[in-house]
Design a protein around this motif. Structure first.
Motif, short mmCIF file in Angstrom:
data_model
loop_
_atom_site.label_atom_id
_atom_site.label_comp_id
_atom_site.label_asym_id
_atom_site.label_seq_id
_atom_site.Cartn_x
_atom_site.Cartn_y
_atom_site.Cartn_z
N ILE A 74 0.71 -1.25 0.02
CA ILE A 74 -0.03 0.10 0.05
C ILE A 74 0.87 1.06 -0.11
O ILE A 74 1.99 1.41 0.84
CB ILE A 74 -0.79 0.00 1.15
CG1 ILE A 74 -1.73 -1.19 1.18
CG2 ILE A 74 -1.74 1.45 1.24
CD1 ILE A 74 -2.91 -1.57 2.45
N GLY A 75 0.60 2.01 -1.01
CA GLY A 75 1.57 3.25 -1.21
C GLY A 75 0.60 4.55 -1.24
O GLY A 75 -0.38 4.61 -1.41
N VAL A 76 1.52 5.58 -1.07
CA VAL A 76 0.91 6.97 -1.10
C VAL A 76 1.46 7.86 -2.22
O VAL A 76 2.76 7.76 -2.43
CB VAL A 76 0.95 7.78 -0.09
CG1 VAL A 76 0.36 9.17 -0.19
CG2 VAL A 76 0.58 7.06 1.33
N VAL A 77 0.59 8.28 -3.19
CA VAL A 77 1.06 8.85 -4.40
C VAL A 77 1.66 10.25 -3.99
O VAL A 77 0.97 11.19 -3.16
CB VAL A 77 0.22 9.30 -5.23
CG1 VAL A 77 0.86 10.04 -6.62
CG2 VAL A 77 -0.65 7.85 -6.01
N TYR A 120 -3.14 0.51 -3.94
CA TYR A 120 -2.79 -1.11 -3.69
C TYR A 120 -1.95 -1.52 -4.80
O TYR A 120 -2.87 -1.71 -5.96
CB TYR A 120 -4.07 -1.87 -3.33
CG TYR A 120 -3.87 -3.02 -2.79
CD1 TYR A 120 -2.75 -3.37 -1.59
CD2 TYR A 120 -4.76 -4.12 -2.86
CE1 TYR A 120 -2.57 -4.62 -0.92
CE2 TYR A 120 -4.51 -5.47 -2.36
CZ TYR A 120 -3.49 -5.44 -1.44
OH TYR A 120 -3.27 -6.85 -0.45
N ALA A 121 -0.88 -1.86 -4.88
CA ALA A 121 -0.12 -2.05 -5.96
C ALA A 121 0.72 -3.47 -5.87
O ALA A 121 1.23 -3.78 -4.79
CB ALA A 121 0.54 -1.14 -6.50
N ARG A 122 1.46 -3.80 -6.90
CA ARG A 122 2.37 -5.04 -6.61
C ARG A 122 3.82 -4.69 -7.21
O ARG A 122 3.79 -4.01 -8.31
CB ARG A 122 1.85 -5.97 -7.71
CG ARG A 122 2.41 -7.31 -7.73
CD ARG A 122 1.80 -8.54 -8.48
NE ARG A 122 1.36 -8.17 -9.85
CZ ARG A 122 2.16 -8.60 -10.65
NH1 ARG A 122 3.38 -9.10 -10.83
NH2 ARG A 122 1.80 -8.10 -12.09
N LEU A 123 4.67 -4.98 -6.67
CA LEU A 123 5.98 -4.89 -7.11
C LEU A 123 6.47 -5.85 -8.21
O LEU A 123 6.41 -7.08 -8.13
CB LEU A 123 6.99 -5.02 -5.79
CG LEU A 123 6.98 -3.92 -4.75
CD1 LEU A 123 7.42 -4.33 -3.36
CD2 LEU A 123 7.86 -2.55 -5.34
N VAL A 124 7.05 -5.09 -9.24
CA VAL A 124 7.56 -5.97 -10.18
C VAL A 124 9.19 -5.67 -10.60
O VAL A 124 9.58 -6.61 -10.97
CB VAL A 124 6.95 -5.47 -11.59
CG1 VAL A 124 5.33 -6.02 -11.64
CG2 VAL A 124 6.96 -4.20 -11.89
N VAL A 125 9.54 -4.69 -10.03
CA VAL A 125 11.14 -4.70 -9.75
C VAL A 125 11.33 -4.25 -8.28
O VAL A 125 10.79 -3.42 -7.88
CB VAL A 125 11.35 -3.52 -10.69
CG1 VAL A 125 12.97 -3.23 -10.58
CG2 VAL A 125 11.32 -3.82 -12.12
N VAL A 148 -6.68 2.43 -6.78
CA VAL A 148 -6.79 3.41 -5.83
C VAL A 148 -7.78 2.78 -4.75
O VAL A 148 -8.71 2.08 -5.06
CB VAL A 148 -7.48 4.70 -6.51
CG1 VAL A 148 -7.65 5.69 -5.45
CG2 VAL A 148 -6.35 5.16 -7.45
N LEU A 149 -7.40 3.03 -3.60
CA LEU A 149 -8.09 2.78 -2.25
C LEU A 149 -8.93 3.85 -2.01
O LEU A 149 -8.29 5.00 -1.46
CB LEU A 149 -7.29 2.15 -1.25
CG LEU A 149 -6.61 1.04 -1.48
CD1 LEU A 149 -5.67 0.70 -0.22
CD2 LEU A 149 -7.52 -0.15 -1.83
N ILE A 192 -2.05 -1.50 6.51
CA ILE A 192 -3.08 -2.07 6.40
C ILE A 192 -4.44 -1.17 6.12
O ILE A 192 -4.51 -0.05 6.92
CB ILE A 192 -3.53 -2.93 7.48
CG1 ILE A 192 -2.67 -3.98 7.85
CG2 ILE A 192 -5.15 -3.68 7.45
CD1 ILE A 192 -2.88 -4.84 8.90
N TRP A 193 -5.21 -1.27 5.07
CA TRP A 193 -6.53 -0.38 4.95
C TRP A 193 -7.72 -1.33 5.02
O TRP A 193 -7.80 -2.18 4.59
CB TRP A 193 -6.23 -0.06 3.61
CG TRP A 193 -7.58 0.77 3.01
CD1 TRP A 193 -7.84 2.13 2.99
CD2 TRP A 193 -8.75 0.25 2.25
NE1 TRP A 193 -9.09 2.34 2.29
CE2 TRP A 193 -9.73 1.29 1.92
CE3 TRP A 193 -9.12 -1.12 1.80
CZ2 TRP A 193 -10.82 1.08 1.29
CZ3 TRP A 193 -10.48 -1.23 1.34
CH2 TRP A 193 -11.08 -0.24 0.96
#
Length: 233
Positions: A74-77, A120-125, A148-149, A192-193
């Motif tokens: 979970i990240g913040v833009v 809510y995203a997935r790491l590819v690198v 987006v959450l 956690i959201w």
């Protein structure tokens, strides 16, 4: 491995080494690393775990997140920079996210993402030599639960708690859903959201999750039952 085994950084993991010596594939999780073809050592202090048939990892109390490929976070833009979004995932450096890394996104159909949004995203690198890179689609190119959450409430916790509630044998989330409906997104980066019908229920779910970190399975079940009784009586 049935006994509790506590390891310190530098300790060799004999069980993993013996399994590898027989030619079996060994999967090393958080807290462990392979020194060479024969040696497996701990790089964190904590409790050593083993899951059949071949997975070892160390549970340790920590809040600093080190990105791992394929993990959900979970990240913040924090900014828009050209065709990229900069996203704070709680790691030593921010991650990048292309506007094309969304389902059906094109140059003309850009995603509605703004500074300050939760993702809510997935790491590819995830490599020590490159900055982390995110996508908001699964391996099939579909959005799923990623993106987006909106609304809801997000809080930080230890990485140990995140791994705990995601275990197959942890009754917490299933017990809570029996007491009240809610949505949850669990980031492996210690965020956690949650989103329930009301602010009161949302706070109750968050408190239950935080209280479960050092509770037994029986205590978790009782905790969820008590929350339901308090909210609906």
């Amino acid at each position: 491995m049935t006994d509790i085994v506590i390891v310190m950084p530098g300790d060799r993991i004999q069980a993993a080494e013996e399994m590898a010596a027989t030619g079996k594939k060994v999967i090393l999780g958080p807290g462990l690393r392979r020194v060479d073809d024969k040696q497996v050592t701990a790089c964190k202090a904590g409790k050593l775990h083993f899951k059949e048939p071949n997975t070892f990892w160390v549970d340790s109390y920590q809040r600093r997140y080190v990105p791992v490929r394929s993990e959900l976070v979970i990240g913040v833009v924090t900014a828009k920079a050209g065709d990229l979004f900069r996203v704070d995932i709680g790691a030593p450096e921010q991650a990048s996210l292309s506007y094309l890394a969304f389902e059906q996104a094109t140059k003309k159909n850009r995603p509605d993402v703004n500074v300050g949004d939760l993702l809510y995203a997935r790491l590819v690198v995830a490599n020590k030599d490159f900055e982390p890179e995110l996508v908001c689609v699964n391996s099939s190119g579909k959005k799923g639960k990623l993106g987006v959450l909106s609304e809801g409430f997000v809080f930080n916790c230890s990485l140990n708690l995140v791994r705990l509630i995601l275990r197959e044998d942890c009754p917490l989330l299933s017990a809570l859903t029996k007491e009240m409906p809610f949505e949850v997104a669990v980031g492996m980066n210690g965020r956690i959201w949650i989103k329930a019908k009301s602010v009161k229920e949302t706070i109750a779910v968050g408190n239950a999750i935080l209280a479960a970190e050092f509770a037994s399975k029986e205590q978790i079940a009782k905790l969820c039952e008590n929350i339901g009784n308090i909210l609906f009586t």
